[in-house]
Design a protein around this motif. Sequence first.
Motif, PDB file in Angstrom:
ATOM      1  N   LEU A   1      10.110 -41.302 -11.762  1.00 52.28           N
ATOM      2  CA  LEU A   1       9.696 -42.673 -12.022  1.00 52.28           C
ATOM      3  C   LEU A   1       8.202 -42.779 -12.297  1.00 52.28           C
ATOM      4  CD1 LEU A   1      10.458 -45.672 -12.103  1.00 52.28           C
ATOM      5  CD2 LEU A   1      10.233 -45.720  -9.628  1.00 52.28           C
ATOM      6  N   SER A   2       7.417 -41.927 -11.653  1.00 51.69           N
ATOM      7  CA  SER A   2       5.961 -42.009 -11.803  1.00 51.69           C
ATOM      8  C   SER A   2       5.444 -41.399 -13.103  1.00 51.69           C
ATOM      9  CB  SER A   2       5.276 -41.332 -10.609  1.00 51.69           C
ATOM     10  OG  SER A   2       5.528 -42.044  -9.418  1.00 51.69           O
ATOM     11  N   ALA A   3       6.310 -40.691 -13.824  1.00 51.85           N
ATOM     12  CA  ALA A   3       5.879 -40.094 -15.091  1.00 51.85           C
ATOM     13  C   ALA A   3       5.497 -41.196 -16.076  1.00 51.85           C
ATOM     14  CB  ALA A   3       6.995 -39.232 -15.675  1.00 51.85           C
ATOM     15  N   ASN A   4       4.488 -40.918 -16.883  1.00 50.93           N
ATOM     16  CA  ASN A   4       4.032 -41.871 -17.899  1.00 50.93           C
ATOM     17  C   ASN A   4       3.636 -43.215 -17.290  1.00 50.93           C
ATOM     18  OD1 ASN A   4       4.723 -39.969 -19.993  1.00 50.93           O
ATOM     19  ND2 ASN A   4       6.860 -40.597 -19.732  1.00 50.93           N
TER      20      ASN A   4
ATOM     21  N   ASP B   1      -6.764 -49.362 -17.366  1.00 48.17           N
ATOM     22  CA  ASP B   1      -7.081 -50.245 -18.486  1.00 48.17           C
ATOM     23  C   ASP B   1      -5.857 -51.029 -18.944  1.00 48.17           C
ATOM     24  OD1 ASP B   1      -9.718 -49.445 -18.479  1.00 48.17           O
ATOM     25  OD2 ASP B   1      -9.467 -47.960 -20.085  1.00 48.17           O
ATOM     26  N   GLU B   2      -4.692 -50.371 -18.973  1.00 45.14           N
ATOM     27  CA  GLU B   2      -3.464 -51.063 -19.389  1.00 45.14           C
ATOM     28  C   GLU B   2      -3.104 -52.176 -18.414  1.00 45.14           C
ATOM     29  OE1 GLU B   2      -1.000 -47.551 -21.730  1.00 45.14           O
ATOM     30  OE2 GLU B   2      -1.006 -47.565 -19.521  1.00 45.14           O
ATOM     31  N   ILE B   3      -3.272 -51.895 -17.128  1.00 47.16           N
ATOM     32  CA  ILE B   3      -2.958 -52.911 -16.128  1.00 47.16           C
ATOM     33  C   ILE B   3      -3.926 -54.084 -16.242  1.00 47.16           C
ATOM     34  CG2 ILE B   3      -2.773 -53.381 -13.666  1.00 47.16           C
ATOM     35  CD1 ILE B   3      -2.089 -50.379 -13.329  1.00 47.16           C
TER      36      ILE B   3
ATOM     37  N   GLY C   1      23.878 -38.376 -12.980  1.00 50.19           N
ATOM     38  CA  GLY C   1      22.485 -38.209 -12.572  1.00 50.19           C
ATOM     39  C   GLY C   1      21.714 -39.492 -12.782  1.00 50.19           C
ATOM     40  N   PHE C   2      20.541 -39.540 -12.207  1.00 49.19           N
ATOM     41  CA  PHE C   2      19.734 -40.743 -12.280  1.00 49.19           C
ATOM     42  C   PHE C   2      18.349 -40.388 -12.799  1.00 49.19           C
ATOM     43  CE2 PHE C   2      22.874 -41.132  -8.998  1.00 49.19           C
ATOM     44  CZ  PHE C   2      23.415 -42.384  -9.215  1.00 49.19           C
ATOM     45  N   ASP C   3      17.840 -41.224 -13.685  1.00 50.43           N
ATOM     46  CA  ASP C   3      16.502 -41.040 -14.215  1.00 50.43           C
ATOM     47  C   ASP C   3      15.658 -42.211 -13.742  1.00 50.43           C
ATOM     48  OD1 ASP C   3      14.164 -40.787 -15.664  1.00 50.43           O
ATOM     49  OD2 ASP C   3      15.168 -40.191 -17.509  1.00 50.43           O
ATOM     50  N   GLY C   4      14.612 -41.912 -12.980  1.00 50.42           N
ATOM     51  CA  GLY C   4      13.761 -42.965 -12.466  1.00 50.42           C
ATOM     52  C   GLY C   4      13.170 -43.849 -13.546  1.00 50.42           C
ATOM     53  N   GLN C   5      13.094 -43.342 -14.765  1.00 47.55           N
ATOM     54  CA  GLN C   5      12.556 -44.141 -15.858  1.00 47.55           C
ATOM     55  C   GLN C   5      13.441 -45.333 -16.191  1.00 47.55           C
ATOM     56  OE1 GLN C   5       9.553 -43.562 -17.582  1.00 47.55           O
ATOM     57  NE2 GLN C   5       9.136 -42.084 -15.970  1.00 47.55           N
ATOM     58  N   ASP C   6      14.687 -45.320 -15.721  1.00 47.25           N
ATOM     59  CA  ASP C   6      15.606 -46.421 -16.005  1.00 47.25           C
ATOM     60  C   ASP C   6      15.461 -47.591 -15.034  1.00 47.25           C
ATOM     61  OD1 ASP C   6      16.819 -45.078 -18.156  1.00 47.25           O
ATOM     62  OD2 ASP C   6      18.215 -44.042 -16.828  1.00 47.25           O
ATOM     63  N   PHE C   7      14.848 -47.364 -13.884  1.00 43.69           N
ATOM     64  CA  PHE C   7      14.801 -48.399 -12.855  1.00 43.69           C
ATOM     65  C   PHE C   7      14.055 -49.668 -13.279  1.00 43.69           C
ATOM     66  CE2 PHE C   7      15.237 -44.635  -9.829  1.00 43.69           C
ATOM     67  CZ  PHE C   7      16.599 -44.817  -9.693  1.00 43.69           C
ATOM     68  N   PRO C   8      12.935 -49.569 -14.005  1.00 44.84           N
ATOM     69  CA  PRO C   8      12.281 -50.819 -14.434  1.00 44.84           C
ATOM     70  C   PRO C   8      13.198 -51.700 -15.270  1.00 44.84           C
ATOM     71  CG  PRO C   8      10.780 -48.969 -14.660  1.00 44.84           C
ATOM     72  CD  PRO C   8      12.120 -48.384 -14.336  1.00 44.84           C
ATOM     73  N   GLY C   9      14.039 -51.077 -16.095  1.00 50.70           N
ATOM     74  CA  GLY C   9      14.975 -51.844 -16.904  1.00 50.70           C
ATOM     75  C   GLY C   9      15.997 -52.594 -16.068  1.00 50.70           C
TER      76      GLY C   9
ATOM     77  N   GLY D   1       2.205 -45.718  -9.201  1.00 50.86           N
ATOM     78  CA  GLY D   1       2.271 -44.719 -10.269  1.00 50.86           C
ATOM     79  C   GLY D   1       1.122 -44.786 -11.244  1.00 50.86           C
ATOM     80  N   ILE D   2       0.031 -45.443 -10.880  1.00 48.33           N
ATOM     81  CA  ILE D   2      -1.135 -45.539 -11.755  1.00 48.33           C
ATOM     82  C   ILE D   2      -1.651 -44.146 -12.094  1.00 48.33           C
ATOM     83  CG2 ILE D   2      -3.555 -46.291 -11.869  1.00 48.33           C
ATOM     84  CD1 ILE D   2      -2.756 -48.618 -10.023  1.00 48.33           C
ATOM     85  N   GLN D   3      -1.905 -43.932 -13.364  1.00 50.15           N
ATOM     86  CA  GLN D   3      -2.428 -42.648 -13.815  1.00 50.15           C
ATOM     87  C   GLN D   3      -3.952 -42.675 -13.830  1.00 50.15           C
ATOM     88  OE1 GLN D   3      -0.217 -39.933 -14.502  1.00 50.15           O
ATOM     89  NE2 GLN D   3       1.032 -41.465 -13.448  1.00 50.15           N
TER      90      GLN D   3
END
Length: 263
Positions: free
Chosen positions: A181-184, A189-191, A66-74, A122-124
């Motif tokens: 991937l868009s989670a969290n 402000d962070e950007i 399986g693939f977790d979109g959270q891994d793609f930035p890494g 993915g901006i929150q």
Amino acid sequence: MPKVVTPDGTSIYYERHGAGPVLFFVQGSGGHHAIWYQQVVELRERYTVVTIDLRGFGNSDKSMAGFDGQDFPGDIVAVLEAEDLRDVVLIGQSVGSVAALKAALLRPERVSGVVLGHSLGGIQHPELSELVAAQRAEADKLPVIDRLMSKRFQENERAKLFLFQQMGTFNVATMADLRNLSANGPSLDEIAASGLDITFLAGDQDAVLWPQTVRRAHELLPGSRLTIVPGGPHSMYWERPDLYNAAVVRIREAVSQKVTAHR
């Protein structure tokens, strides 16, 4: 062409072409490194052009269950570090923009700017999230190809349309794998605090993300840039590379001028 192994043992394929200021392209849900052929051949004479296959795509590792979109930035960070890239402009396409923005926030010392192509990255933000969700619901009513390409292109460029559709057959990861991937995602402000040069790039014919929403995101993020291209569809890089490449060059040059001014 080279591969790099991430800390979790995943093999990531990438390519590096040309020389000069760095343009690093990150594909969307149906792409991989080869979708950028119209950018590589046009831009490599003036720039260092880097393309990547995120895990599950193209020539990168596709063996995991399986693939977790959270891994793609890494995956992007691994290439930045393997090539010791600096003063990079990361250019995302659609959901690839989310990975690009998160990677830039992880390594702001290597990245000067991020182009959020046909995406808000993915901006929150409550207002933006509501707008994006409503437009996604409308886009989902259309056949997938109508979301991505204009009717005129579909009718007049059948060979390029067929090639575009074939590109996705080299991938294992699906759109469903990228949704997490868009989670969290980062806040405005962070950007802003990161000091990254952010450009919202969109076409005024995008059926997935409407230009008025992109304009609103630009208004909410102080210091950001906005480029809305007349006649540009969601997959502008493929359908109208002339418009897309010209916009990318203008953005890269603007970022370079800003970097030079701050030295």
